[in-house]
Motif scaffolding. Structure first.
Motif, PDB file in Angstrom:
ATOM      1  N   LEU A   1       1.260  46.833   2.905  1.00 26.36           N
ATOM      2  CA  LEU A   1       1.054  47.460   4.210  1.00 26.36           C
ATOM      3  C   LEU A   1       1.152  46.446   5.337  1.00 26.36           C
ATOM      4  CD1 LEU A   1       0.053  50.020   5.862  1.00 26.36           C
ATOM      5  CD2 LEU A   1      -2.249  49.043   5.612  1.00 26.36           C
ATOM      6  N   SER A   2       1.953  46.767   6.342  1.00 28.05           N
ATOM      7  CA  SER A   2       1.909  46.094   7.642  1.00 28.05           C
ATOM      8  C   SER A   2       1.251  47.067   8.614  1.00 28.05           C
ATOM      9  CB  SER A   2       3.313  45.732   8.126  1.00 28.05           C
ATOM     10  OG  SER A   2       3.939  44.805   7.263  1.00 28.05           O
ATOM     11  N   TYR A   3       0.262  46.603   9.340  1.00 29.83           N
ATOM     12  CA  TYR A   3      -0.608  47.525  10.084  1.00 29.83           C
ATOM     13  C   TYR A   3      -0.990  46.938  11.431  1.00 29.83           C
ATOM     14  CZ  TYR A   3      -4.812  50.269  11.208  1.00 29.83           C
ATOM     15  OH  TYR A   3      -5.748  51.062  11.828  1.00 29.83           O
ATOM     16  N   LEU A   4      -1.014  47.813  12.442  1.00 29.02           N
ATOM     17  CA  LEU A   4      -1.461  47.476  13.792  1.00 29.02           C
ATOM     18  C   LEU A   4      -2.599  48.409  14.151  1.00 29.02           C
ATOM     19  CD1 LEU A   4      -1.254  46.330  16.708  1.00 29.02           C
ATOM     20  CD2 LEU A   4       0.634  47.957  17.087  1.00 29.02           C
TER      21      LEU A   4
ATOM     22  N   PRO B   1      -7.035  44.827  -1.236  1.00 33.55           N
ATOM     23  CA  PRO B   1      -6.648  43.496  -0.722  1.00 33.55           C
ATOM     24  C   PRO B   1      -5.266  43.043  -1.152  1.00 33.55           C
ATOM     25  CG  PRO B   1      -8.325  43.315  -2.431  1.00 33.55           C
ATOM     26  CD  PRO B   1      -8.240  44.755  -2.072  1.00 33.55           C
ATOM     27  N   GLU B   2      -4.834  43.403  -2.350  1.00 30.72           N
ATOM     28  CA  GLU B   2      -3.539  42.935  -2.850  1.00 30.72           C
ATOM     29  C   GLU B   2      -2.368  43.682  -2.209  1.00 30.72           C
ATOM     30  OE1 GLU B   2      -3.338  40.371  -4.644  1.00 30.72           O
ATOM     31  OE2 GLU B   2      -5.401  40.125  -5.355  1.00 30.72           O
ATOM     32  N   ARG B   3      -2.673  44.729  -1.460  1.00 33.19           N
ATOM     33  CA  ARG B   3      -1.593  45.543  -0.889  1.00 33.19           C
ATOM     34  C   ARG B   3      -1.419  45.304   0.605  1.00 33.19           C
ATOM     35  NH1 ARG B   3      -3.373  51.076  -4.115  1.00 33.19           N
ATOM     36  NH2 ARG B   3      -3.336  50.119  -6.197  1.00 33.19           N
ATOM     37  N   VAL B   4      -1.929  44.201   1.110  1.00 32.02           N
ATOM     38  CA  VAL B   4      -1.837  43.878   2.532  1.00 32.02           C
ATOM     39  C   VAL B   4      -0.730  42.854   2.762  1.00 32.02           C
ATOM     40  CG1 VAL B   4      -3.024  42.858   4.515  1.00 32.02           C
ATOM     41  CG2 VAL B   4      -4.269  44.370   2.956  1.00 32.02           C
ATOM     42  N   ARG B   5       0.189  43.183   3.634  1.00 33.32           N
ATOM     43  CA  ARG B   5       1.187  42.208   4.080  1.00 33.32           C
ATOM     44  C   ARG B   5       0.764  41.557   5.395  1.00 33.32           C
ATOM     45  NH1 ARG B   5       4.751  42.207   8.031  1.00 33.32           N
ATOM     46  NH2 ARG B   5       6.382  40.588   7.913  1.00 33.32           N
ATOM     47  N   ALA B   6       0.368  42.379   6.389  1.00 35.36           N
ATOM     48  CA  ALA B   6      -0.024  41.872   7.708  1.00 35.36           C
ATOM     49  C   ALA B   6      -0.957  42.870   8.365  1.00 35.36           C
ATOM     50  CB  ALA B   6       1.203  41.639   8.590  1.00 35.36           C
ATOM     51  N   LEU B   7      -1.991  42.359   9.020  1.00 33.68           N
ATOM     52  CA  LEU B   7      -2.922  43.174   9.795  1.00 33.68           C
ATOM     53  C   LEU B   7      -3.077  42.559  11.173  1.00 33.68           C
ATOM     54  CD1 LEU B   7      -5.906  43.675   7.285  1.00 33.68           C
ATOM     55  CD2 LEU B   7      -4.102  45.329   7.784  1.00 33.68           C
ATOM     56  N   LEU B   8      -2.632  43.250  12.204  1.00 36.79           N
ATOM     57  CA  LEU B   8      -2.882  42.810  13.566  1.00 36.79           C
ATOM     58  C   LEU B   8      -3.975  43.707  14.127  1.00 36.79           C
ATOM     59  CD1 LEU B   8      -0.217  41.860  16.244  1.00 36.79           C
ATOM     60  CD2 LEU B   8      -2.470  42.756  16.817  1.00 36.79           C
TER      61      LEU B   8
ATOM     62  N   SER C   1      -8.586  38.064  -1.348  1.00 37.22           N
ATOM     63  CA  SER C   1      -7.162  37.903  -1.634  1.00 37.22           C
ATOM     64  C   SER C   1      -6.237  38.590  -0.642  1.00 37.22           C
ATOM     65  CB  SER C   1      -6.869  38.444  -3.040  1.00 37.22           C
ATOM     66  OG  SER C   1      -7.316  39.787  -3.166  1.00 37.22           O
ATOM     67  N   ALA C   2      -6.765  39.201   0.411  1.00 38.92           N
ATOM     68  CA  ALA C   2      -5.898  39.858   1.385  1.00 38.92           C
ATOM     69  C   ALA C   2      -5.203  38.827   2.258  1.00 38.92           C
ATOM     70  CB  ALA C   2      -6.705  40.819   2.258  1.00 38.92           C
ATOM     71  N   ALA C   3      -3.996  39.154   2.722  1.00 37.92           N
ATOM     72  CA  ALA C   3      -3.299  38.287   3.662  1.00 37.92           C
ATOM     73  C   ALA C   3      -4.143  38.137   4.926  1.00 37.92           C
ATOM     74  CB  ALA C   3      -1.946  38.885   4.007  1.00 37.92           C
ATOM     75  N   PRO C   4      -4.256  36.927   5.486  1.00 34.39           N
ATOM     76  CA  PRO C   4      -5.110  36.721   6.669  1.00 34.39           C
ATOM     77  C   PRO C   4      -4.624  37.545   7.863  1.00 34.39           C
ATOM     78  CG  PRO C   4      -4.528  34.619   5.661  1.00 34.39           C
ATOM     79  CD  PRO C   4      -3.673  35.664   5.014  1.00 34.39           C
ATOM     80  N   PRO C   5      -5.517  38.239   8.546  1.00 32.21           N
ATOM     81  CA  PRO C   5      -5.112  39.020   9.712  1.00 32.21           C
ATOM     82  C   PRO C   5      -4.977  38.136  10.949  1.00 32.21           C
ATOM     83  CG  PRO C   5      -7.469  39.226   9.416  1.00 32.21           C
ATOM     84  CD  PRO C   5      -6.951  38.392   8.255  1.00 32.21           C
TER      85      PRO C   5
ATOM     86  N   LEU D   1       4.057  39.455  17.878  1.00 27.89           N
ATOM     87  CA  LEU D   1       5.338  39.717  17.218  1.00 27.89           C
ATOM     88  C   LEU D   1       5.668  38.638  16.196  1.00 27.89           C
ATOM     89  CD1 LEU D   1       7.383  40.889  20.342  1.00 27.89           C
ATOM     90  CD2 LEU D   1       6.626  42.326  18.441  1.00 27.89           C
ATOM     91  N   ASP D   2       5.397  37.381  16.523  1.00 27.60           N
ATOM     92  CA  ASP D   2       5.632  36.298  15.553  1.00 27.60           C
ATOM     93  C   ASP D   2       4.812  36.520  14.293  1.00 27.60           C
ATOM     94  OD1 ASP D   2       7.409  35.055  17.239  1.00 27.60           O
ATOM     95  OD2 ASP D   2       6.008  33.503  17.921  1.00 27.60           O
ATOM     96  N   TYR D   3       3.586  36.995  14.480  1.00 23.87           N
ATOM     97  CA  TYR D   3       2.736  37.249  13.310  1.00 23.87           C
ATOM     98  C   TYR D   3       3.287  38.405  12.477  1.00 23.87           C
ATOM     99  CZ  TYR D   3      -1.075  39.049  10.516  1.00 23.87           C
ATOM    100  OH  TYR D   3      -1.808  39.534   9.467  1.00 23.87           O
ATOM    101  N   LEU D   4       3.609  39.506  13.129  1.00 20.56           N
ATOM    102  CA  LEU D   4       4.058  40.685  12.382  1.00 20.56           C
ATOM    103  C   LEU D   4       5.366  40.426  11.643  1.00 20.56           C
ATOM    104  CD1 LEU D   4       3.218  43.509  14.954  1.00 20.56           C
ATOM    105  CD2 LEU D   4       2.071  43.090  12.762  1.00 20.56           C
ATOM    106  N   VAL D   5       6.269  39.679  12.243  1.00 21.13           N
ATOM    107  CA  VAL D   5       7.571  39.448  11.627  1.00 21.13           C
ATOM    108  C   VAL D   5       7.505  38.360  10.568  1.00 21.13           C
ATOM    109  CG1 VAL D   5       9.926  38.630  12.070  1.00 21.13           C
ATOM    110  CG2 VAL D   5       8.857  40.291  13.615  1.00 21.13           C
ATOM    111  N   ASP D   6       6.879  37.237  10.899  1.00 21.11           N
ATOM    112  CA  ASP D   6       6.928  36.053  10.028  1.00 21.11           C
ATOM    113  C   ASP D   6       5.591  35.676   9.417  1.00 21.11           C
ATOM    114  OD1 ASP D   6       9.665  35.678  10.612  1.00 21.11           O
ATOM    115  OD2 ASP D   6       9.148  34.635  12.472  1.00 21.11           O
TER     116      ASP D   6
END
Length: 517
Positions: free
Chosen positions: A228-231, A248-255, A446-450, A500-505
Motif C-alpha cells: 500500500l502507498s497511502y496519503l 506492517p509487511e504490506r506497507v510501501r509508503a505512508l505520508l 517491520s513497516a516501511a518508515p512513514p 513527492l520525493d518520498y512517495l515516488v522514491d
C-alpha cells in the motif's frame, strides 16, 4: 451536541474546493482484532475485480456531483464483510474513485488517500485534487484513488442519524450550560443513529478504524497492489498508522499530514484542540488589529471579550442571514472555528464579524455551513453522522463528560459553551455499542518508515502529535512553520517537493528540514 475533532480536506458550501482539512493516556495494547473463524471465507473479497464505470451514480449531493465531473475519473464498488468476525454473513459496499496514471509505462501503483473527518468523503476529495496531482509525479506515476470509508458518502449503507431539517433545527438551538440538556440531546441523537442506520447496531458496532483498515487492505488487493502507498490527512493519519500496525509487511509508503497522537485519549485530544483554536484566535486578533476597521478592535488583548460581546446577543436574538435563515450563537461560534483551520480564511472572518455588528449574519453562517458540509440546497453530507460512529467506536467512554467539557471551555474561553464538539463525550457515553479499540502506543517493527508532516501552529492536531508519531514509527518528520491544518498539496513547493520525493522514491527529507507556510 456537536462536532469536530478533525476536519475533512474538502469542505462544502463556502469553501468547496479549498484545501483545509482530521484519536484517540493508555499504553495498553488495543483489543484483539475481530476474529475470523474461517480465513478462506475472506478469499472472495480479496480476489474480487472492481468494475470501473461512470461516477454520476455515486454522487450523494450537489458537491459530489460537481466533483465527479472531473475528467478522467471513474468509480466502482468494493464488497466487504459487515462484520469481519462473520465473513460469510452480511456484506456492505465501499465507494471507490480513481484517476489512472498518466504515464502508465512508469506507473508505480496506486496511491490511496483519505481526507480526514472522520466521515470525510475520500472519493470527493480525490476528485477535487485530480487537477493538482495531474501536474506532478502523483498523477503521472500513480493511479490516484479515493475511497469513502464504510458508512460514509457513496458507501452503502450510510450512517444516518438526523434529517437535514433536524440538523438545521439543532444548529439553531441553544442548550446553554444545562447538563440535562446536553445529555438529553445526546441520548436522542444516539438512539436515532441506531434506529435509522441500515443494519442498526450491527453496523454501528463495526464502524471503527479497526474495521476501516481491514477494508483498506481488501481495497489494496483489489487494486492489484502487493503493498500500500497511502496519503492521509488529519484523521486519515489514524487510518494510516493503524493499517501499518495491522498489516506492517504490506506497507510501501505512508505520508501522514496533520497527525493525531495515537496515545492521546478522547477528552485530552478535545482539550488540546481547544487550546489550538485559542492560539489561532490570538494570532488572528494580532493580525486583524494591524488593519484599520478590524471588527474586534485594535487591542488584541481585548479581542476575546469583544468577540463574546458581539455574539452573546445571538442567544436571545439570532441575526438575519439571508434566504430566510438566521445565525444562532452556536453557528456563530462554529463559523469562527471553521475559520481557524487556515489563516487564509481570516480576512473573510473579519468581514463576517464586521457584518454581524450591522446585524448581518450571512458570512458567519456560510462559514458554519462549510464546517457542517451543508450544501446550498440545504442538504448535508454524511460527515457529521459518520463522525460520531467512528469516534465512539474508537474511544472508551469518558468517565465524566461534564468535567471534560469544562476543561474544553477553559482551554478556549473565547468560544464560550458554543464550540461544536461540546457534546461529543455525552454522545459517546450514550452510544448503543461498545468501543472496539483504545488509544495506545502502536507496536510496529517491520513497516516501511512513514513521512509525517506537522505544522507548528496547527489549530486542530498539535505539532507535538506529529513529532510523537514520527518517533513511534521511526519515520521522517517535515516541519511546516505556519498556522494551518495540513500542508501537502496546498501549493507550498517546499512541502510538495519533499512529499513527492518520498512517495515516488521513499526518500526522506534531511533531519530537521523545515518549510515556511
Amino acid at each position: 451536541m456537536r462536532f469536530s475533532r478533525c476536519r475533512t480536506l474538502i469542505t462544502a458550501g463556502l469553501l468547496a474546493g479549498a484545501l483545509t482539512a482530521c484519536t484517540p493516556q493508555a499504553t495498553a495494547p488495543p483489543p484483539s482484532p475481530s476474529p475470523v473463524a474461517d480465513t478462506h471465507a475472506l478469499d472472495r473479497f480479496y480476489d474480487q475485480k472492481l468494475a470501473w464505470g461512470d461516477c454520476a451514480a455515486y454522487a450523494t449531493g450537489q458537491p459530489s456531483q460537481d466533483a465527479f465531473r472531473t475528467p478522467g475519473v471513474e468509480c466502482a464498488r468494493l464488497t466487504v464483510p459487515l462484520d469481519y468476525a462473520n465473513p460469510r454473513g452480511e456484506t456492505i459496499t465501499i465507494g471507490v474513485l480513481r484517476h489512472e496514471a498518466l504515464d502508465p509505462a512508469n506507473r508505480i501503483g496506486s496511491l490511496v488517500m483519505n481526507p480526514g473527518g472522520p466521515g470525510g468523503s475520500g472519493m470527493e476529495a480525490a476528485a477535487r485534487l485530480v487537477p493538482t496531482v495531474s501536474n506532478n509525479a502523483i498523477g503521472l506515476r500513480f493511479d490516484f484513488v479515493g475511497f469513502d470509508p464504510r458508512g460514509v458518502g457513496a458507501s452503502r449503507p450510510r450512517v444516518q442519524c438526523l434529517t437535514d431539517a433536524e440538523r438545521d433545527a439543532e444548529r439553531a438551538s441553544n442548550p446553554g450550560t444545562s447538563e440535562a440538556a446536553w445529555s438529553g440531546q445526546a441520548r436522542d441523537f444516539a438512539a436515532k443513529c441506531a434506529q435509522r442506520t441500515e443494519h442498526g447496531t450491527a453496523m454501528l458496532a463495526n464502524m471503527g478504524t479497526r474495521d476501516v483498515v481491514k477494508d483498506l487492505d481488501v481495497l489494496r488487493a483489489a487494486l492489484g497492489d502487493a503493498k500500500l502507498s497511502y496519503l492521509g490527512y488529519s484523521y486519515g493519519t489514524q487510518i494510516g498508522y493503524s493499517y501499518a500496525e495491522a498489516f506492517p509487511e504490506r506497507v510501501r509508503a505512508l505520508l501522514l499530514d496533520g497527525a493525531i497522537d495515537p496515545a492521546e485519549n478522547d477528552p485530552d485530544s478535545l482539550v488540546a484542540q481547544g487550546a489550538g483554536f485559542a492560539r489561532a484566535f490570538g494570532q488572528f486578533a494580532v493580525e486583524c488589529a494591524r488593519h484599520d476597521g478590524c471588527a474586534l478592535g485594535r487591542d488584541p488583548a481585548k479581542a476575546a471579550a469583544e468577540f463574546q460581546n458581539l455574539v452573546q446577543p445571538l442567544v436571545a436574538a439570532p441575526a438575519k442571514a439571508g434566504d430566510g435563515r438566521l445565525l444562532s450563537y452556536r453557528d456563530a461560534i462554529t463559523g469562527v472555528v471553521e475559520a481557524m483551520y487556515s489563516s487564509h480564511s481570516w480576512p473573510f472572518l473579519d468581514t463576517g464579524l464586521g457584518l454581524l455588528r450591522r446585524g448581518d449574519g450571512s458570512v458567519l453562517l456560510r462559514l458554519a455551513d462549510g464546517y457542517y458540509e451543508r450544501a446550498a440546497d440545504g442538504k448535508y453530507s454524511s460527515l457529521q453522522d459518520a463522525y460520531y460512529a467512528v469516534r465512539c467506536g474508537d474511544n472508551p467512554r469518558a468517565s465524566d463528560p461534564a468535567v471534560s467539557r469544562q476543561r474544553m471551555t477553559d482551554a478556549a474561553p473565547f468560544l464560550g459553551w458554543g464550540r461544536p464538539d461540546q457534546g461529543e463525550l455525552d454522545v459517546c457515553a450514550s452510544w448503543p455499542v461498545p468501543s472496539t479499540s483504545q488509544p495506545h502506543r502502536p507496536t510496529v517493527t517491520s513497516a516501511a518508515p512513514p513521512l509525517v508532516i506537522s505544522t507548528t501552529n496547527d489549530p486542530v492536531t498539535p505539532y507535538q502529535a506529529g513529532v510523537n508519531l514520527a518517533n513511534v514509527f521511526h519515520g521522517g518528520l517535515l516541519t511546516v512553520d505556519g498556522t494551518q491544518h495540513t500542508a501537502f498539496l496546498h501549493g507550498n513547493m517546499c512541502v510538495d517537493v519533499a512529499g513527492l520525493d518520498y512517495l515516488v522514491d521513499n526518500s526522506q527529507p534531511a533531519p530537521g528540514t523545515r518549510c515556511q507556510a
